[in-house]
Design a protein around this motif. Structure first.
Motif, PDB file in Angstrom:
ATOM      1  N   ARG A  56      53.489  25.405  79.214  1.00  0.00           N
ATOM      2  CA  ARG A  56      54.403  24.440  79.094  1.00  0.00           C
ATOM      3  C   ARG A  56      53.858  23.145  79.701  1.00  0.00           C
ATOM      4  N   ASP A  57      53.246  23.447  81.134  1.00  0.00           N
ATOM      5  CA  ASP A  57      52.791  22.315  81.925  1.00  0.00           C
ATOM      6  C   ASP A  57      51.566  21.682  81.014  1.00  0.00           C
ATOM      7  N   ALA A  58      50.687  22.253  80.460  1.00  0.00           N
ATOM      8  CA  ALA A  58      49.518  21.767  79.741  1.00  0.00           C
ATOM      9  C   ALA A  58      50.104  20.827  78.628  1.00  0.00           C
ATOM     10  N   LEU A  59      51.194  21.326  77.899  1.00  0.00           N
ATOM     11  CA  LEU A  59      51.541  20.477  76.846  1.00  0.00           C
ATOM     12  C   LEU A  59      52.354  19.145  77.211  1.00  0.00           C
ATOM     13  N   LEU A  60      53.025  19.365  78.371  1.00  0.00           N
ATOM     14  CA  LEU A  60      53.751  18.256  79.092  1.00  0.00           C
ATOM     15  C   LEU A  60      52.752  17.173  79.656  1.00  0.00           C
ATOM     16  N   GLY A  61      51.726  17.618  79.824  1.00  0.00           N
ATOM     17  CA  GLY A  61      50.809  16.789  80.603  1.00  0.00           C
ATOM     18  C   GLY A  61      49.981  16.062  79.294  1.00  0.00           C
ATOM     19  N   LEU A  62      49.794  16.900  78.157  1.00  0.00           N
ATOM     20  CA  LEU A  62      49.063  16.071  76.991  1.00  0.00           C
ATOM     21  C   LEU A  62      50.145  14.928  76.704  1.00  0.00           C
ATOM     22  N   LYS A  63      51.459  15.610  76.581  1.00  0.00           N
ATOM     23  CA  LYS A  63      52.566  14.397  76.141  1.00  0.00           C
ATOM     24  C   LYS A  63      52.523  13.173  77.047  1.00  0.00           C
ATOM     25  N   GLN A  64      52.071  13.209  78.422  1.00  0.00           N
ATOM     26  CA  GLN A  64      52.181  12.247  79.405  1.00  0.00           C
ATOM     27  C   GLN A  64      50.908  11.215  79.158  1.00  0.00           C
ATOM     28  N   VAL A  65      49.659  12.072  78.536  1.00  0.00           N
ATOM     29  CA  VAL A  65      48.269  11.091  78.277  1.00  0.00           C
ATOM     30  C   VAL A  65      48.849  10.446  77.276  1.00  0.00           C
ATOM     31  N   LEU A  66      49.375  11.208  76.133  1.00  0.00           N
ATOM     32  CA  LEU A  66      49.597  10.401  74.967  1.00  0.00           C
ATOM     33  C   LEU A  66      50.427   9.224  74.813  1.00  0.00           C
ATOM     34  N   GLU A  67      51.491   9.483  75.809  1.00  0.00           N
ATOM     35  CA  GLU A  67      52.566   8.503  76.098  1.00  0.00           C
ATOM     36  C   GLU A  67      51.940   7.219  76.628  1.00  0.00           C
ATOM     37  N   HIS A  68      51.088   7.363  77.597  1.00  0.00           N
ATOM     38  CA  HIS A  68      50.193   6.449  78.350  1.00  0.00           C
ATOM     39  C   HIS A  68      49.369   5.559  77.436  1.00  0.00           C
ATOM     40  N   ARG A  69      48.682   6.451  76.503  1.00  0.00           N
ATOM     41  CA  ARG A  69      47.745   5.860  75.532  1.00  0.00           C
ATOM     42  C   ARG A  69      48.206   5.070  74.316  1.00  0.00           C
ATOM     43  N   TYR A  70      49.436   5.814  73.724  1.00  0.00           N
ATOM     44  CA  TYR A  70      49.862   5.432  72.530  1.00  0.00           C
ATOM     45  C   TYR A  70      51.333   5.206  72.369  1.00  0.00           C
ATOM     46  N   ASN A  71      51.844   4.663  73.505  1.00  0.00           N
ATOM     47  CA  ASN A  71      53.181   4.465  73.466  1.00  0.00           C
ATOM     48  C   ASN A  71      53.517   3.164  72.770  1.00  0.00           C
ATOM     49  N   ALA A  72      52.667   2.077  72.620  1.00  0.00           N
ATOM     50  CA  ALA A  72      52.777   1.124  71.684  1.00  0.00           C
ATOM     51  C   ALA A  72      51.478   0.540  71.321  1.00  0.00           C
ATOM     52  N   VAL A  73      51.508   0.441  69.955  1.00  0.00           N
ATOM     53  CA  VAL A  73      50.359  -0.054  69.178  1.00  0.00           C
ATOM     54  C   VAL A  73      50.908  -0.931  68.234  1.00  0.00           C
ATOM     55  N   GLU A  74      50.064  -2.303  68.282  1.00  0.00           N
ATOM     56  CA  GLU A  74      50.492  -3.527  67.589  1.00  0.00           C
ATOM     57  C   GLU A  74      51.933  -3.791  68.029  1.00  0.00           C
ATOM     58  N   ASP A  75      52.446  -3.804  69.164  1.00  0.00           N
ATOM     59  CA  ASP A  75      53.908  -4.009  69.492  1.00  0.00           C
ATOM     60  C   ASP A  75      54.844  -3.133  68.667  1.00  0.00           C
ATOM     61  N   ILE A  76      54.436  -1.873  68.153  1.00  0.00           N
ATOM     62  CA  ILE A  76      55.334  -1.089  67.771  1.00  0.00           C
ATOM     63  C   ILE A  76      55.474   0.104  68.788  1.00  0.00           C
ATOM     64  N   ASP A  77      56.793   0.514  69.143  1.00  0.00           N
ATOM     65  CA  ASP A  77      56.721   1.430  70.111  1.00  0.00           C
ATOM     66  C   ASP A  77      56.726   3.033  69.325  1.00  0.00           C
ATOM     67  N   PHE A  78      56.237   3.687  70.269  1.00  0.00           N
ATOM     68  CA  PHE A  78      56.001   5.157  69.769  1.00  0.00           C
ATOM     69  C   PHE A  78      56.650   6.104  70.733  1.00  0.00           C
ATOM     70  N   SER A  79      57.180   7.249  69.996  1.00  0.00           N
ATOM     71  CA  SER A  79      57.435   8.331  70.802  1.00  0.00           C
ATOM     72  C   SER A  79      56.543   9.529  70.761  1.00  0.00           C
ATOM     73  N   ILE A  80      56.512  10.325  71.830  1.00  0.00           N
ATOM     74  CA  ILE A  80      55.759  11.704  71.813  1.00  0.00           C
ATOM     75  C   ILE A  80      56.508  12.660  71.913  1.00  0.00           C
ATOM     76  N   GLN A  81      56.453  13.785  70.814  1.00  0.00           N
ATOM     77  CA  GLN A  81      57.039  15.005  70.761  1.00  0.00           C
ATOM     78  C   GLN A  81      56.121  16.208  70.938  1.00  0.00           C
ATOM     79  N   VAL A  82      56.293  17.227  71.716  1.00  0.00           N
ATOM     80  CA  VAL A  82      55.353  18.424  71.854  1.00  0.00           C
ATOM     81  C   VAL A  82      56.187  19.664  71.404  1.00  0.00           C
ATOM     82  N   SER A  83      55.482  20.599  71.026  1.00  0.00           N
ATOM     83  CA  SER A  83      56.241  21.885  70.403  1.00  0.00           C
ATOM     84  C   SER A  83      56.874  22.412  71.781  1.00  0.00           C
ATOM     85  N   ARG A  84      57.955  23.224  71.441  1.00  0.00           N
ATOM     86  CA  ARG A  84      58.691  23.759  72.568  1.00  0.00           C
ATOM     87  C   ARG A  84      59.494  24.882  71.659  1.00  0.00           C
ATOM     88  N   GLY A  85      59.941  26.170  72.508  1.00  0.00           N
ATOM     89  CA  GLY A  85      60.569  27.125  71.994  1.00  0.00           C
ATOM     90  C   GLY A  85      61.901  27.311  72.851  1.00  0.00           C
TER      91      GLY A  85
END
Length: 182
Positions: free
Chosen positions: A41-70
């Motif tokens: 769970r910590d690794a997935l949330l950490g990956l989410k944070q890294v992806l949010e930091h890198r890819y939260n906006a591309v060409e002024d388009i906002d993106f959201s990140i979702q990770v698997s969870r159960g």
């Protein structure tokens, strides 16, 4: 970062290592409330944070990140999805990082939802039961993801340089945006 990892490679490798130690075994689910599940769970949330930091906006388009969870069981296919505006995992076009069922790496690319196909020209990776180097098919028909990728690319454990992964994620985001005409 949640577990002290500083880059995408560290989380990628941690998720693969977890899956190597805890491979998908039909009929033997991993319970999310088990204390041993905290590391994944910590690794997935950490990956989410890294992806949010890198890819939260591309060409002024906002993106959201979702990770698997159960809720009760850990999903067979661990993933992280980069979602353009208005897209959701069960009904959309987006970029996905899906981890192999045995921890050998991940399949990355632009995908269409498995639940609600969008008619994209996807690559048929799994046919006639042939084994794959990176397998992202879960136990049920709803979680068989090998054939939903437009531009699938395999990335293997351990990842040491994220240059190629980063370039493929960016190209996949551009594909998704193009399909959606954003």
């Amino acid at each position: 970062m949640i577990t002290g990892y500083s880059n995408i490679n560290s989380y990628f490798n941690a998720i693969c290592k977890f899956r190597q130690l805890n491979p998908v075994v039909k009929g033997q689910p991993l319970r999310t409330h088990d204390p041993g599940m905290m590391t994944i769970r910590d690794a997935l949330l950490g990956l989410k944070q890294v992806l949010e930091h890198r890819y939260n906006a591309v060409e002024d388009i906002d993106f959201s990140i979702q990770v698997s969870r159960g809720i009760t069981n850990l999903p067979n296919i661990l993933y992280s999805c980069i979602l353009p505006p208005g897209q959701v995992v069960p009904n959309g076009i987006y970029t996905a990082v899906c981890f192999d069922i045995l921890g050998r790496g991940a399949l990355v690319g632009c995908v269409e939802s498995k639940v609600t196909a969008k008619g994209l020209s996807t690559v048929q990776r799994k046919t006639n039961g042939n084994p794959l180097n990176i397998d992202v098919d879960g136990a049920s028909e709803r979680t068989k993801y090998n054939n939903v990728f437009v531009n699938p690319k395999e990335f293997y454990y351990p990842q040491e340089d994220d240059t190629e992964l980063d370039a493929h994620i960016k190209a996949s985001i551009q594909l998704a945006v193009g399909f959606l005409s954003i």
